[in-house]
Design a protein around this motif. Structure first.
Motif, mmCIF file in Angstrom:
data_model
loop_
_atom_site.group_PDB
_atom_site.id
_atom_site.type_symbol
_atom_site.label_atom_id
_atom_site.label_comp_id
_atom_site.label_asym_id
_atom_site.label_seq_id
_atom_site.Cartn_x
_atom_site.Cartn_y
_atom_site.Cartn_z
ATOM 1 N N TYR A 163 0.823 -1.203 0.000
ATOM 2 C CA TYR A 163 0.000 0.000 0.000
ATOM 3 C C TYR A 163 0.862 1.261 0.000
ATOM 4 O O TYR A 163 0.434 2.323 -0.448
ATOM 5 N N LYS A 164 2.094 1.162 0.513
ATOM 6 C CA LYS A 164 2.990 2.321 0.515
ATOM 7 C C LYS A 164 3.322 2.740 -0.914
ATOM 8 O O LYS A 164 3.403 3.928 -1.219
ATOM 9 N N TYR A 165 3.516 1.744 -1.758
ATOM 10 C CA TYR A 165 3.794 2.005 -3.177
ATOM 11 C C TYR A 165 2.615 2.722 -3.822
ATOM 12 O O TYR A 165 2.763 3.725 -4.516
ATOM 13 N N LYS A 166 1.421 2.224 -3.567
ATOM 14 C CA LYS A 166 0.206 2.816 -4.123
ATOM 15 C C LYS A 166 0.002 4.227 -3.593
ATOM 16 O O LYS A 166 -0.380 5.144 -4.329
ATOM 17 N N LEU A 167 0.262 4.431 -2.300
ATOM 18 C CA LEU A 167 0.060 5.741 -1.682
ATOM 19 C C LEU A 167 0.977 6.783 -2.322
ATOM 20 O O LEU A 167 0.538 7.890 -2.679
ATOM 21 N N LEU A 168 2.246 6.452 -2.468
ATOM 22 C CA LEU A 168 3.191 7.380 -3.091
ATOM 23 C C LEU A 168 2.792 7.690 -4.524
ATOM 24 O O LEU A 168 2.928 8.821 -4.991
ATOM 25 N N ARG A 169 2.302 6.669 -5.199
ATOM 26 C CA ARG A 169 1.891 6.851 -6.591
ATOM 27 C C ARG A 169 0.664 7.751 -6.700
ATOM 28 O O ARG A 169 0.577 8.627 -7.550
ATOM 29 N N ASN A 170 -0.300 7.566 -5.788
ATOM 30 C CA ASN A 170 -1.559 8.296 -5.879
ATOM 31 C C ASN A 170 -1.458 9.756 -5.446
ATOM 32 O O ASN A 170 -2.356 10.543 -5.755
ATOM 33 N N VAL A 171 -0.379 10.108 -4.740
ATOM 34 C CA VAL A 171 -0.271 11.498 -4.284
ATOM 35 C C VAL A 171 -0.187 12.461 -5.470
ATOM 36 O O VAL A 171 -0.542 13.636 -5.368
ATOM 37 N N GLU A 172 0.247 11.949 -6.624
ATOM 38 C CA GLU A 172 0.299 12.773 -7.839
ATOM 39 C C GLU A 172 -1.066 13.396 -8.141
ATOM 40 O O GLU A 172 -1.144 14.517 -8.642
ATOM 41 N N PHE A 173 -2.126 12.689 -7.807
ATOM 42 C CA PHE A 173 -3.468 13.146 -8.157
ATOM 43 C C PHE A 173 -4.129 13.945 -7.036
ATOM 44 O O PHE A 173 -5.194 14.514 -7.227
ATOM 45 N N ILE A 174 -3.454 13.992 -5.877
ATOM 46 C CA ILE A 174 -3.959 14.788 -4.753
ATOM 47 C C ILE A 174 -3.196 16.097 -4.648
ATOM 48 O O ILE A 174 -3.776 17.168 -4.489
ATOM 49 N N ASN A 175 -1.859 16.002 -4.752
ATOM 50 C CA ASN A 175 -1.015 17.189 -4.659
ATOM 51 C C ASN A 175 0.173 17.004 -5.611
ATOM 52 O O ASN A 175 1.152 16.342 -5.278
ATOM 53 N N PHE A 176 0.071 17.590 -6.790
ATOM 54 C CA PHE A 176 1.052 17.382 -7.852
ATOM 55 C C PHE A 176 2.445 17.882 -7.456
ATOM 56 O O PHE A 176 3.455 17.277 -7.803
ATOM 57 N N ASP A 177 2.507 18.976 -6.702
ATOM 58 C CA ASP A 177 3.803 19.540 -6.306
ATOM 59 C C ASP A 177 4.595 18.579 -5.430
ATOM 60 O O ASP A 177 5.823 18.494 -5.539
ATOM 61 N N VAL A 178 3.906 17.870 -4.546
ATOM 62 C CA VAL A 178 4.575 16.890 -3.678
ATOM 63 C C VAL A 178 5.167 15.763 -4.521
ATOM 64 O O VAL A 178 6.288 15.305 -4.294
ATOM 65 N N TYR A 179 4.403 15.329 -5.527
ATOM 66 C CA TYR A 179 4.869 14.274 -6.434
ATOM 67 C C TYR A 179 6.117 14.712 -7.196
ATOM 68 O O TYR A 179 7.103 13.973 -7.270
ATOM 69 N N ILE A 180 6.090 15.926 -7.752
ATOM 70 C CA ILE A 180 7.226 16.419 -8.533
ATOM 71 C C ILE A 180 8.454 16.602 -7.651
ATOM 72 O O ILE A 180 9.588 16.307 -8.064
ATOM 73 N N ASP A 181 8.254 17.057 -6.427
ATOM 74 C CA ASP A 181 9.380 17.221 -5.499
ATOM 75 C C ASP A 181 10.066 15.880 -5.246
ATOM 76 O O ASP A 181 11.298 15.782 -5.263
ATOM 77 N N PHE A 182 9.264 14.838 -5.048
ATOM 78 C CA PHE A 182 9.833 13.510 -4.821
ATOM 79 C C PHE A 182 10.566 13.013 -6.064
ATOM 80 O O PHE A 182 11.679 12.486 -5.978
ATOM 81 N N LEU A 183 9.967 13.210 -7.222
ATOM 82 C CA LEU A 183 10.586 12.782 -8.478
ATOM 83 C C LEU A 183 11.931 13.466 -8.674
ATOM 84 O O LEU A 183 12.929 12.817 -9.021
ATOM 85 N N ASN A 184 11.984 14.763 -8.436
ATOM 86 C CA ASN A 184 13.237 15.510 -8.593
ATOM 87 C C ASN A 184 14.310 15.028 -7.620
ATOM 88 O O ASN A 184 15.483 14.884 -7.986
ATOM 89 N N LYS A 185 13.911 14.764 -6.382
ATOM 90 C CA LYS A 185 14.894 14.378 -5.360
ATOM 91 C C LYS A 185 15.454 12.981 -5.601
ATOM 92 O O LYS A 185 16.662 12.754 -5.482
ATOM 93 N N ILE A 186 14.588 12.036 -5.933
ATOM 94 C CA ILE A 186 15.079 10.674 -6.144
ATOM 95 C C ILE A 186 15.901 10.603 -7.431
ATOM 96 O O ILE A 186 16.908 9.895 -7.508
ATOM 97 N N GLU A 187 15.510 11.375 -8.430
ATOM 98 C CA GLU A 187 16.291 11.433 -9.666
ATOM 99 C C GLU A 187 17.679 12.010 -9.398
ATOM 100 O O GLU A 187 18.684 11.511 -9.899
ATOM 101 N N ARG A 188 17.741 13.056 -8.559
ATOM 102 C CA ARG A 188 19.019 13.696 -8.244
ATOM 103 C C ARG A 188 19.961 12.715 -7.543
ATOM 104 O O ARG A 188 21.168 12.655 -7.853
ATOM 105 N N LEU A 189 19.414 11.925 -6.609
ATOM 106 C CA LEU A 189 20.233 10.934 -5.914
ATOM 107 C C LEU A 189 20.765 9.878 -6.882
ATOM 108 O O LEU A 189 21.923 9.460 -6.789
ATOM 109 N N TYR A 190 19.918 9.453 -7.815
ATOM 110 C CA TYR A 190 20.350 8.466 -8.795
ATOM 111 C C TYR A 190 21.429 9.049 -9.708
ATOM 112 O O TYR A 190 22.395 8.364 -10.052
ATOM 113 N N ILE A 191 21.265 10.287 -10.123
ATOM 114 C CA ILE A 191 22.284 10.936 -10.960
ATOM 115 C C ILE A 191 23.624 10.954 -10.230
ATOM 116 O O ILE A 191 24.678 10.686 -10.819
#
Length: 373
Positions: free
Chosen positions: A286-314
């Motif tokens: 359910y944690k996976y689903k919750l993180l995924r669904n936040v995109e549709f509740i608060n888009f800014d939170v989703y983008i912030d997470f995407l940017n941060k995890i991408e930066r760590l991978y880079i």
């Protein structure tokens, strides 16, 4: 437009702007300027109308993919990617709606994957195994959405080159070394406080039920305290959800940071990360689903997470000598594999053999798809 078309257009606008659970047929009828009863002439309930939209975008994707061109496999794969970019731009509203419905109505995810796979196998002129599909299709679909969500463009030539030839120098030879290593997860020291108790109970609720269906009174009942006490910590249900997601974001980002081992090569490190994510979500998908669904509740939170995890991978790819833009693409290949791995393990449940998954990904990361028989 006829009446049904007006209803469908109104539904697209509402489901694009508002999460599924918060849309009602009454709202749709008002926006379509028809009586509430008229909708039932065409759709028996909201779910049927939503599935009608999922059907629409599935058909449009299938139709778009009929336009693949090129002589060589590389040229055809580039055409395939450009067509995916086009459909995402042309049908951005329906694509977002599909992404929200991806887990709610898993049969549509299976259908669209089947359509994508059919064209991929025509391009490669052979059957692709489940791991090859995850590597190619997971990467392309994730990168397409990841870059589109942030209004970014990417180098399709470099993406195809990376998928065909791989992007690591070695292959992970010893999975037992990963399985038997000490992997660390941070825990909250003062987890017995009331605010954290709320967050823990809320995490499971929001991951198990639709956002709209979660009631504050249900949470307070689980915690055994008053609704008034809830509002001493959180101003609203959305703020509560955001705090829960922020906790999960930190857990995941710490997992990556704390388990970074400089001595490991890129292949070993990222195979270990895939294993870490499997173990992390195994305790609660359910944690996976919750993180995924936040995109549709608060888009800014989703983008912030995407940017941060991408930066760590880079940052983990710095030693390969490529540019940041090239490493961003490789990072998104890796994140795409991780994302669709989660779908195939925890939602469609089509992948059972984790050992084979990690072995295959390790080989593909080093060699790419072109060298496979």
């Amino acid at each position: 437009m006829n009446t049904k078309e007006r209803i469908v257009e109104a539904a697209i606008e509402l489901f694009y702007e508002v999460p599924y659970g918060e849309v009602s047929l009454l709202q749709i009828s008002k926006n379509a300027k028809v009586s509430n009863g008229i909708i039932y002439k065409y759709f028996k309930n909201k779910e049927e109308l939503f599935k009608y939209l999922l059907e629409m975008i599935s058909e449009r994707v299938e139709k778009k993919l009929e336009n693949i061109s090129g002589e060589s496999i590389e040229e055809k794969l580039k055409s395939y990617i450009y067509l995916n970019i086009e459909i995402t731009q042309e049908e951005r509203k329906l694509i977002k709606i599909f992404r929200e419905g991806q887990y709610k109505f898993i049969d549509y995810e299976k259908r669209i994957k089947k359509a994508y796979l059919k064209k991929l196998e025509e391009i490669f002129e052979r059957k692709l195994n489940e791991f090859e599909v995850m590597y190619i299709l997971g990467s392309i679909r994730f990168i397409n959405i990841s870059y589109h969500s942030r209004n970014m463009k990417y180098d399709v030539d470099f993406l195809v080159k990376s998928l065909f030839n791989g992007f690591t120098d070695t292959c992970t030879r010893d999975l037992e070394k990963i399985y038997n290593s000490n992997l660390y997860k941070r825990i909250i020291l003062n987890k017995d406080n009331l605010k954290h108790t709320f967050i823990e109970k809320g995490e499971e609720f929001f991951g198990s039920y639709e956002y709209h269906d979660v009631k504050i009174k249900d949470i307070t009942k689980r915690v055994d305290c008053s609704i008034g006490m809830f509002y001493t910590y959180f101003q609203s249900k959305e703020e509560f959800l955001i705090e829960i997601v922020e906790k999960l974001k930190k857990e995941i980002l710490f997992l990556i940071k704390d388990n970074y081992i400089e001595e490991l090569d890129i292949n070993e490190l990222h195979i270990m990360y895939l294993y870490i994510f499997i173990e992390f979500y195994k305790s609660g998908s359910y944690k996976y689903k919750l993180l995924r669904n936040v995109e549709f509740i608060n888009f800014d939170v989703y983008i912030d997470f995407l940017n941060k995890i991408e930066r760590l991978y880079i940052d983990t790819l710095e030693k390969n000598g490529l540019s940041i833009s090239e490493n961003r693409i490789i990072s998104n290949i890796l994140l795409g594999v991780q994302h669709y791995m989660g779908i195939e393990i925890f939602f469609t449940e089509e992948i059972k053999d984790i050992n084979k998954l990690l072995e295959s990904m390790s080989y593909l990361f080093e060699n790419g798809i072109k060298k496979l028989d």
